[in-house]
Scaffold this motif. Sequence first.
Motif, short mmCIF file in Angstrom:
data_model
loop_
_atom_site.label_atom_id
_atom_site.label_comp_id
_atom_site.label_asym_id
_atom_site.label_seq_id
_atom_site.Cartn_x
_atom_site.Cartn_y
_atom_site.Cartn_z
N ARG A 18 0.86 -1.21 0.04
CA ARG A 18 -0.06 0.02 0.05
C ARG A 18 0.99 1.23 0.04
O ARG A 18 0.61 2.20 -0.61
CB ARG A 18 -0.87 -0.02 1.25
CG ARG A 18 -2.23 -0.84 1.03
CD ARG A 18 -3.19 -0.55 2.25
NE ARG A 18 -3.88 -1.94 2.31
CZ ARG A 18 -3.77 -2.60 3.50
NH1 ARG A 18 -3.02 -2.24 4.55
NH2 ARG A 18 -4.30 -3.78 3.56
N LYS A 19 1.92 1.03 0.75
CA LYS A 19 2.92 2.32 0.61
C LYS A 19 3.64 2.62 -0.56
O LYS A 19 4.25 3.60 -0.93
CB LYS A 19 3.96 2.08 1.91
CG LYS A 19 3.27 2.40 3.32
CD LYS A 19 4.53 2.09 4.34
CE LYS A 19 3.72 2.32 5.80
NZ LYS A 19 4.70 1.88 6.82
N ASP A 20 3.66 1.60 -1.35
CA ASP A 20 4.71 1.53 -2.51
C ASP A 20 3.76 1.19 -3.83
O ASP A 20 4.21 0.18 -4.43
CB ASP A 20 5.85 0.37 -2.32
CG ASP A 20 6.86 0.88 -3.52
OD1 ASP A 20 7.21 1.90 -3.95
OD2 ASP A 20 7.57 -0.30 -3.86
N LEU A 21 2.70 1.69 -3.97
CA LEU A 21 1.91 1.54 -5.24
C LEU A 21 2.57 1.80 -6.26
O LEU A 21 3.44 3.03 -6.48
CB LEU A 21 0.63 2.45 -5.23
CG LEU A 21 -0.60 2.15 -4.10
CD1 LEU A 21 -1.67 3.12 -4.20
CD2 LEU A 21 -1.01 0.71 -4.19
N THR A 22 2.26 1.13 -7.61
CA THR A 22 2.87 1.58 -8.95
C THR A 22 2.28 2.63 -9.25
O THR A 22 0.97 3.28 -8.73
CB THR A 22 2.75 0.37 -9.86
OG1 THR A 22 1.11 0.45 -10.02
CG2 THR A 22 3.21 -0.93 -9.50
N SER A 23 2.70 3.62 -10.28
CA SER A 23 1.92 4.82 -10.53
C SER A 23 0.63 4.57 -11.05
O SER A 23 -0.21 5.17 -11.04
CB SER A 23 3.01 5.45 -11.72
OG SER A 23 3.11 4.57 -12.66
N ALA A 24 0.36 3.33 -11.82
CA ALA A 24 -0.92 2.96 -12.34
C ALA A 24 -1.85 2.65 -11.31
O ALA A 24 -3.20 3.21 -11.49
CB ALA A 24 -0.79 1.76 -13.33
N GLU A 25 -1.54 1.94 -10.19
CA GLU A 25 -2.03 1.58 -9.21
C GLU A 25 -2.57 2.99 -8.11
O GLU A 25 -3.82 2.99 -8.10
CB GLU A 25 -1.38 0.70 -7.98
CG GLU A 25 -1.42 -0.66 -8.63
CD GLU A 25 -0.45 -1.64 -7.62
OE1 GLU A 25 -0.48 -2.59 -7.93
OE2 GLU A 25 0.38 -1.09 -7.07
N ALA A 26 -1.69 4.00 -8.23
CA ALA A 26 -1.96 4.95 -7.63
C ALA A 26 -3.10 5.85 -8.45
O ALA A 26 -3.70 6.44 -7.82
CB ALA A 26 -0.72 5.84 -7.38
N THR A 27 -2.77 6.02 -9.70
CA THR A 27 -3.68 6.66 -10.43
C THR A 27 -5.19 6.10 -10.47
O THR A 27 -6.24 6.73 -10.24
CB THR A 27 -3.18 6.78 -11.92
OG1 THR A 27 -1.93 7.12 -11.87
CG2 THR A 27 -4.32 7.35 -12.88
N LEU A 28 -5.42 4.78 -10.55
CA LEU A 28 -6.81 4.05 -10.71
C LEU A 28 -7.09 4.26 -9.04
O LEU A 28 -8.42 4.70 -8.95
CB LEU A 28 -6.55 2.78 -10.80
CG LEU A 28 -7.78 2.01 -10.83
CD1 LEU A 28 -8.87 2.77 -11.96
CD2 LEU A 28 -7.82 0.43 -11.22
N TRP A 29 -6.41 4.25 -8.01
CA TRP A 29 -6.81 4.31 -6.80
C TRP A 29 -7.30 5.53 -6.48
O TRP A 29 -8.39 5.89 -5.85
CB TRP A 29 -5.80 3.93 -5.75
CG TRP A 29 -6.10 4.16 -4.02
CD1 TRP A 29 -5.79 5.00 -3.22
CD2 TRP A 29 -7.32 3.48 -3.59
NE1 TRP A 29 -6.35 5.00 -2.06
CE2 TRP A 29 -7.13 3.95 -2.19
CE3 TRP A 29 -8.01 2.47 -4.07
CZ2 TRP A 29 -8.05 3.37 -1.30
CZ3 TRP A 29 -8.99 1.95 -2.98
CH2 TRP A 29 -8.96 2.36 -1.75
N ASN A 30 -6.92 6.69 -6.97
CA ASN A 30 -7.41 8.10 -6.88
C ASN A 30 -8.96 8.08 -7.58
O ASN A 30 -9.62 9.14 -6.95
CB ASN A 30 -6.62 9.14 -7.60
CG ASN A 30 -5.59 9.53 -6.73
OD1 ASN A 30 -5.47 9.36 -5.48
ND2 ASN A 30 -4.40 9.85 -7.53
#
Length: 120
Positions: A18-30
């Motif tokens: 959770r602390k180290d999301l990929t950029s794709a994961e972080a974008t989708l999570w938003n």
Amino acid sequence: MKPIHNRKYLEDRRKALRKDLTSAEATLWNHLKQKQLEGRKFRRQHSILDYIVDFYCPKEKLVIELDGGYHLRFEQQLKDYERDEVLKSLGFTIFRIENKFVFEDLDYVLNGIKTCFKNE
């Protein structure tokens, strides 16, 4: 019977992911967090059995997996297939998509996720 969700021994690994999301994961999570997508609650880096999935919607029993280049390797595709089959056998729906689509056409990804929702 042992619970299948968020087994204790995977807790540290889930937190680290959770602390180290990929950029794709972080974008989708938003776009998934705080019930933004049609009021559905999503969890990130949630474990089911011995697997940690990228995103999980409990209401829909929906697993979302974002795949980077690593998942294009044949050995990894076999592992992904086996894992998906185990999760499907437990009644989960799997939505798997390449990372690049999160950046190239986010609406396509979000609409794809919505098509997995059961009609209410």
